[in-house]
Design a protein around this motif. Structure first.
Motif, short mmCIF file in Angstrom:
data_model
loop_
_atom_site.label_atom_id
_atom_site.label_comp_id
_atom_site.label_asym_id
_atom_site.label_seq_id
_atom_site.Cartn_x
_atom_site.Cartn_y
_atom_site.Cartn_z
N SER A 116 0.80 -1.23 0.00
CA SER A 116 0.00 0.00 0.00
C SER A 116 0.83 1.27 0.00
O SER A 116 0.29 2.36 0.19
N THR A 117 2.15 1.15 -0.23
CA THR A 117 3.00 2.33 -0.16
C THR A 117 2.58 3.40 -1.16
O THR A 117 2.61 4.60 -0.85
N ILE A 118 2.19 3.01 -2.36
CA ILE A 118 1.76 3.99 -3.36
C ILE A 118 0.51 4.72 -2.88
O ILE A 118 0.40 5.95 -2.99
N ARG A 119 -0.45 3.97 -2.34
CA ARG A 119 -1.68 4.60 -1.86
C ARG A 119 -1.40 5.55 -0.69
O ARG A 119 -2.02 6.61 -0.57
N ILE A 120 -0.48 5.17 0.18
CA ILE A 120 -0.13 6.04 1.29
C ILE A 120 0.55 7.30 0.77
O ILE A 120 0.27 8.42 1.22
N ALA A 121 1.45 7.12 -0.21
CA ALA A 121 2.17 8.27 -0.78
C ALA A 121 1.22 9.28 -1.40
O ALA A 121 1.45 10.50 -1.33
N GLU A 122 0.14 8.80 -2.00
CA GLU A 122 -0.81 9.71 -2.63
C GLU A 122 -1.45 10.66 -1.62
O GLU A 122 -1.90 11.75 -1.98
N ARG A 123 -1.50 10.26 -0.36
CA ARG A 123 -2.04 11.14 0.67
C ARG A 123 -1.17 12.38 0.87
O ARG A 123 -1.66 13.43 1.28
N LEU A 124 0.12 12.25 0.58
CA LEU A 124 1.02 13.38 0.76
C LEU A 124 0.82 14.46 -0.29
O LEU A 124 1.18 15.62 -0.08
N SER A 125 0.22 14.08 -1.42
CA SER A 125 0.07 15.04 -2.53
C SER A 125 -0.89 16.17 -2.18
O SER A 125 -0.90 17.21 -2.85
N THR A 126 -1.71 16.00 -1.16
CA THR A 126 -2.61 17.07 -0.73
C THR A 126 -1.89 18.08 0.17
O THR A 126 -2.44 19.13 0.48
N ARG A 127 -0.66 17.74 0.58
CA ARG A 127 0.06 18.59 1.53
C ARG A 127 1.34 19.19 0.95
O ARG A 127 1.79 20.23 1.42
N VAL A 128 1.93 18.53 -0.04
CA VAL A 128 3.15 19.04 -0.66
C VAL A 128 3.05 18.85 -2.17
O VAL A 128 2.26 18.02 -2.66
#
Length: 249
Positions: A116-128
């Motif tokens: 799930s690393t890709i899905r978790i990483a996508e959460r960061l795109s709303t912040r940076v």
């Protein structure tokens, strides 16, 4: 910020690709997860890879992985809440070291296969402002078939990749002759009618402590369950995977 998700294979340092080594060396910061004392071997393996391949200028930051909240009844909500917390730990570790450049995460196996690393990483795109780079790695499924010397699929036949939970709840998938099962902590093959089924099982595939067994499910279900429990007691943790195939004439 560029976030590199770098597949590092199934535990054999020789699984590391030339691309993975190059991308690791290009990072300003590498994040290493700690998953508790019972999985210290996994953290040590990542540290060993970094010590062997990284230069002196790359910073390495370790962080504690959160524990999934099993009190949440819905499985999907449980996983989503866990992923939110992991993303928060990533941001805390990155922010604490003041980097907005190239950040690397070493992913067991490959980021695309039941990870799930890709899905978790996508959460960061709303912040940076995030650029995501994926570097593929050797998967446990490849390690399993290589260890047994078998092809994944039969000629012109499909393969289903699923989890132990779904195998327990839904049985052997309809329309499939070959099923690869991952993330199974409960030996879910024991829930199936073993008639006509063969199994290829492996634990720690690719690692020094690799253990494999293969044959008719009717004969091996019990022995595999016993051996798995022994290995987990010996090592404190276990990663295993297996392939089930309907026997044809």
């Amino acid at each position: 910020m560029e976030l590199k998700l770098i597949g590092i294979g199934t535990g054999n340092p020789e699984h590391l690709t030339l691309q993975a080594i190059r991308e690791m060396r290009d990072c300003d910061l590498i994040l290493l997860p700690r998953k508790g004392a019972d999985r210290q071997d996994l953290a040590d393996l990542r540290r060993g890879i970094c010590e062997e391949h990284l230069g002196a200028t790359t910073r390495i930051v370790e962080f504690d992985m959160p524990v999934r909240n099993e009190a949440i009844i819905s499985y999907r909500q449980r996983v989503d809440a866990w992923h939110d917390e992991i993303a928060e730990r990533w941001m805390e570790a990155i922010s604490a070291h003041g980097t907005a450049g190239r950040v690397g995460l070493l992913v067991w196996g490959d980021p695309s296969l039941y990870d799930s690393t890709i899905r978790i990483a996508e959460r960061l795109s709303t912040r940076v402002d995030l650029q995501l780079t994926i570097i593929p790695g050797v998967t446990s499924l490849q390690g399993l078939t290589a260890a047994h010397g078998i092809p994944l699929n039969e000629i012109a036949k499909p393969v289903v990749i699923t989890t132990g939970r779904r195998l327990r709840e839904e049985g052997f998938p309809d329309g499939a002759d070959t099923v690869a099962v991952m993330l199974d902590g409960e030996c879910s093959f024991t829930c199936l009618d073993p008639a006509g089924l063969d199994i290829w099982w492996g634990a720690y595939v690719g690692m020094a402590q690799e253990a494999i067994m293969a044959g008719p499910l009717r004969d091996l279900a019990g022995p595999i369950e016993t051996r798995r429990a022994e290995l987990r007691a010996e090592n404190g943790w276990i990663m295993d995977i297996y392939l089930l195939r309907r026997r044809t004439a």
